[in-house]
Design a protein around this motif. Structure first.
Motif, mmCIF file in Angstrom:
data_model
loop_
_atom_site.group_PDB
_atom_site.id
_atom_site.type_symbol
_atom_site.label_atom_id
_atom_site.label_comp_id
_atom_site.label_asym_id
_atom_site.label_seq_id
_atom_site.Cartn_x
_atom_site.Cartn_y
_atom_site.Cartn_z
ATOM 1 N N ALA A 149 -5.814 2.230 5.322
ATOM 2 C CA ALA A 149 -5.110 2.903 4.230
ATOM 3 C C ALA A 149 -6.031 3.101 3.031
ATOM 4 O O ALA A 149 -6.038 4.169 2.401
ATOM 5 N N LEU A 150 -6.827 2.095 2.715
ATOM 6 C CA LEU A 150 -7.763 2.204 1.592
ATOM 7 C C LEU A 150 -8.814 3.281 1.854
ATOM 8 O O LEU A 150 -9.201 4.022 0.944
ATOM 9 N N PRO A 153 0.803 -1.244 0.000
ATOM 10 C CA PRO A 153 0.000 0.000 0.000
ATOM 11 C C PRO A 153 0.830 1.285 0.000
ATOM 12 O O PRO A 153 0.317 2.342 -0.377
ATOM 13 N N ILE A 154 2.116 1.228 0.405
ATOM 14 C CA ILE A 154 2.912 2.464 0.538
ATOM 15 C C ILE A 154 3.065 3.181 -0.803
ATOM 16 O O ILE A 154 2.763 4.382 -0.901
ATOM 17 N N PRO A 155 3.534 2.508 -1.881
ATOM 18 C CA PRO A 155 3.625 3.224 -3.165
ATOM 19 C C PRO A 155 2.264 3.619 -3.720
ATOM 20 O O PRO A 155 2.160 4.615 -4.448
ATOM 21 N N VAL A 156 1.209 2.851 -3.385
ATOM 22 C CA VAL A 156 -0.143 3.231 -3.822
ATOM 23 C C VAL A 156 -0.534 4.562 -3.176
ATOM 24 O O VAL A 156 -1.073 5.463 -3.833
ATOM 25 N N VAL A 157 -0.248 4.689 -1.879
ATOM 26 C CA VAL A 157 -0.518 5.951 -1.179
ATOM 27 C C VAL A 157 0.306 7.083 -1.796
ATOM 28 O O VAL A 157 -0.182 8.214 -1.953
ATOM 29 N N ASN A 158 1.555 6.802 -2.173
ATOM 30 C CA ASN A 158 2.402 7.820 -2.804
ATOM 31 C C ASN A 158 1.802 8.315 -4.118
ATOM 32 O O ASN A 158 1.833 9.512 -4.422
ATOM 33 N N ILE A 159 1.268 7.381 -4.904
ATOM 34 C CA ILE A 159 0.643 7.752 -6.177
ATOM 35 C C ILE A 159 -0.534 8.690 -5.931
ATOM 36 O O ILE A 159 -0.665 9.740 -6.576
ATOM 37 N N VAL A 160 -1.395 8.317 -4.997
ATOM 38 C CA VAL A 160 -2.574 9.140 -4.703
ATOM 39 C C VAL A 160 -2.157 10.496 -4.134
ATOM 40 O O VAL A 160 -2.729 11.534 -4.489
ATOM 41 N N LYS A 181 -4.060 14.953 2.294
ATOM 42 C CA LYS A 181 -2.658 14.548 2.395
ATOM 43 C C LYS A 181 -2.287 14.124 3.817
ATOM 44 O O LYS A 181 -1.436 13.242 3.995
ATOM 45 N N LYS A 182 -2.904 14.736 4.818
ATOM 46 C CA LYS A 182 -2.593 14.362 6.201
ATOM 47 C C LYS A 182 -2.985 12.913 6.480
ATOM 48 O O LYS A 182 -2.228 12.156 7.095
ATOM 49 N N GLY A 183 -4.170 12.541 6.002
ATOM 50 C CA GLY A 183 -4.614 11.169 6.181
ATOM 51 C C GLY A 183 -3.724 10.180 5.441
ATOM 52 O O GLY A 183 -3.408 9.100 5.955
ATOM 53 N N LEU A 184 -3.298 10.548 4.235
ATOM 54 C CA LEU A 184 -2.422 9.672 3.447
ATOM 55 C C LEU A 184 -1.064 9.512 4.134
ATOM 56 O O LEU A 184 -0.509 8.406 4.183
ATOM 57 N N HIS A 185 -0.541 10.618 4.656
ATOM 58 C CA HIS A 185 0.740 10.555 5.376
ATOM 59 C C HIS A 185 0.605 9.690 6.627
ATOM 60 O O HIS A 185 1.504 8.874 6.933
ATOM 61 N N LEU A 186 -0.501 9.840 7.340
ATOM 62 C CA LEU A 186 -0.736 9.019 8.531
ATOM 63 C C LEU A 186 -0.809 7.540 8.171
ATOM 64 O O LEU A 186 -0.244 6.692 8.875
ATOM 65 N N ALA A 187 -1.492 7.230 7.052
ATOM 66 C CA ALA A 187 -1.600 5.831 6.613
ATOM 67 C C ALA A 187 -0.220 5.240 6.338
ATOM 68 O O ALA A 187 0.071 4.105 6.739
ATOM 69 N N GLN A 188 0.647 6.006 5.683
ATOM 70 C CA GLN A 188 2.000 5.523 5.421
ATOM 71 C C GLN A 188 2.768 5.271 6.708
ATOM 72 O O GLN A 188 3.467 4.246 6.837
ATOM 73 N N MET A 189 2.662 6.181 7.654
ATOM 74 C CA MET A 189 3.366 6.019 8.920
ATOM 75 C C MET A 189 2.871 4.786 9.682
ATOM 76 O O MET A 189 3.671 4.047 10.264
ATOM 77 N N VAL A 190 1.563 4.572 9.649
ATOM 78 C CA VAL A 190 0.993 3.409 10.347
ATOM 79 C C VAL A 190 1.471 2.117 9.682
ATOM 80 O O VAL A 190 1.807 1.134 10.362
#
Length: 553
Positions: free
Chosen positions: A310-311, A253-260, A268-277
């Motif tokens: 993350a989704l 999911p990490i590169p998927v989050v990067n794409i989005v 962006k805050k939620g996406l960054h949080l998802a990556q950290m988690v």
């Protein structure tokens, strides 16, 4: 021409007709012995098995054999056929420990007493049990025991054959896995190459998406391969394969989050949080496994919950972006994410309801492949739009800085160059200026008209470009005035003046309106100039002196 094409088409049609008749005749009337080697059949040992589970007994009618009883133990029993000592009993095992007995003597153990550097961990493996000839006719029992709450009893096949027969069977049965892995690997390499090319050309748009998509495809290929039985036949170690499978699954999911995140300006805050988690989950699970406190399958529920989180962050960011006016390609990405979410939810439901992993792995696999293919199309479309706009801007820029008549750079281009080089060390840059002015162009215009004067300018520019175009940049900066700027080269001004004069004489032999030029050369090194304006004045002065000499003739 049309007759030649029709004759060629007729000849091709005649050949194809002859080829079809010949092929049919050879197939139908061939009496030679059949040289085809028959394909290896499945080395199955699927008859005569019985089972015991939770006080229940019965006959195993066929394989695949699945049970999800509340009991923690399943025993399969059968009588071995005649053996010559080269056979293996092979069966798939999904996250359960198992022991194999021949007449109550243990001959194989997986997960019960076996150990690893950081503790045992069960996975989706193939158990391959070597059988001796003295086991012929004896009773063989396989005892499966649950170690994880999500696991059910699932035996996809029961094989009995030589090592080569079993390897061939698994390779044939996993052709789809190999094809998917190869496809994802090709996409990963292609996207990475496109990323490097665009980075080298320094395109002014977010080409990092190609890098992120390359990582998605790579981790997807890694997970698809390690989640199958194939790597076991190359690496041998089942634990390292299981670790790689879980790492790639958690990291996907990490590169998927990067794409989005690169596409979206919202969420962006939620996406960054998802990556950290996700990263925290990977670190914690790895440390717990290394400390022998828990293994990856035991923490699979946490991984699934983080994946769902993350989704949710991804879908939220995309929906917010779709509502904004500047959204572009966001709907395409949202559709790709929807496909991934749909397949992922089906896979999760199947995993927790059926307790088996084959179908849910298949759902995940197709979801990832379709997702990567859709994003590949989006990225290529996006690159196509950028290249189209870039080409249009390049053409417009070229038109803006090109003299339409002479096809040389115009005064705007010259002034831009002078502004860019203002304050530079002309000696260090080794700059040279050549100023060229057409003699008596006004007389040509007055005598023969402006169209004749235009032709003289075109002929003059052609001569200048032919002699000096490969040496420096040619600009038309006035009605009859050209300048050539040479950078980083030692230039012999007199030699180039002689070459240009010779080229003009050749042109005048054919030209309707002959012409001559005044030539002024100045080199920063030779003249000892310190700045651009001073160098330009020196060249202008030398051109003026040459024009005065022409007028005295």
């Amino acid at each position: 021409m049309k007759r030649k094409c029709s004759l060629k088409s007729l000849m091709i049609a005649i050949f194809l007709l002859c080829a079809v008749i010949c092929a049919v005749g050879v197939i139908k009337m061939d009496t030679f012995p059949n040289q085809r080697i028959p394909l290896m059949t499945k080395p199955a040992f699927e008859k005569g098995w019985t089972y015991q589970a939770g006080g229940r007994q019965g006959t195993v009618d066929s394989f695949p054999f699945h049970r999800k009883d509340k009991t923690d133990t399943l025993i399969l029993t059968a009588e071995l056929p005649h053996l010559d000592g080269s056979e293996y009993l092979s069966f798939s095992n999904q996250y359960t420990s198992c022991q194999v007995f021949v007449d109550s003597v243990k001959i194989f153990d997986y997960g019960e007493e076996t150990t690893a550097p950081f503790g045992s961990m069960l996975g989706n493996v193939s158990c391959n049990v070597p059988l001796k000839s003295q086991y012929s006719g004896k009773t063989i029992s396989i005892r499966f025991e649950k170690q994880y709450s999500f696991a059910g009893f699932s035996v996809e096949e029961m094989l009995l054959g030589t090592g080569s027969e079993i390897r061939f069977y698994y390779a044939k049965a996993n052709v789809g896995v190999l094809a998917c892995t190869l496809l994802m690997a090709i996409i990963a390499v292609a996207m990475f190459i496109l990323y490097l090319v665009q980075k080298a050309k320094r395109f002014k748009y977010n080409y990092r998406l190609f890098l992120h998509l390359s990582v998605v495809a790579f981790t997807g290929a890694m997970w698809i391969l390690t989640d199958s039985l194939l790597p076991q036949f190359f690496l041998g170690s089942t634990i390292i394969i299981t670790v790689l499978s879980f790492w790639s699954f958690m990291a996907m999911p990490i590169p998927v989050v990067n794409i989005v995140a690169d596409f979206c300006n919202h969420g962006k805050k939620g996406l960054h949080l998802a990556q950290m988690v996700i990263l925290l989950n990977m670190i914690v699970q790895t440390l717990l496994y290394m400390l022998n406190l828990a293994d990856f399958p035991q923490m699979l529920l946490a991984t699934h919950l983080i994946l769902v989180f993350a989704l949710i962050c991804i879908v939220y960011a995309l929906i917010r972006e779709c509502k904004s006016r500047e959204a572009r390609f966001t709907n395409d990405i949202l559709f790709a994410i929807f496909v991934l979410v749909l397949f992922g939810l089906v896979a999760l439901a199947d995993f927790y309801v059926s307790g088996t992993s084959n179908n849910n792995s298949l759902y995940y696999r197709w979801g990832i492949i379709i997702f990567v293919l859709l994003l590949t199309v989006v990225n290529i479309k996006r690159m196509g739009v950028f290249l189209e706009e870039w080409e249009q801007n390049r053409v417009l820029s070229k038109l803006a800085f090109t003299d339409i008549m002479t096809k040389t750079s115009n005064r705007s281009a010259y002034e831009r160059y002078m502004d860019d080089k203002a304050g530079c060390d002309v000696k260090k840059a080794n700059l040279s200026f050549i100023l060229i002015d057409l003699n008596d162009l006004k007389k040509v215009n007055d005598t023969y008209g402006h169209s004749a004067g235009d032709q003289v300018l075109i002929d003059a520019a052609r001569c200048i470009k032919k002699v000096l175009g490969n040496v420096g940049d040619v600009y038309r900066i006035g009605g009859d005035e050209f300048v050539v700027i040479i950078e980083g080269k030692d230039v012999d001004g007199q030699a180039y003046q002689a070459k240009l004069t010779e080229e003009i004489e050749k042109s005048n032999h054919k030209a309707k309106y002959p012409f001559t030029m005044a030539f002024g050369f100045a080199s920063a090194k030779a003249e000892g100039c310190n700045d651009l304006k001073e160098l330009q004045k020196k060249a202008d002065l030398n051109m003026y002196l040459d024009k005065q000499n022409y007028k005295k003739q």
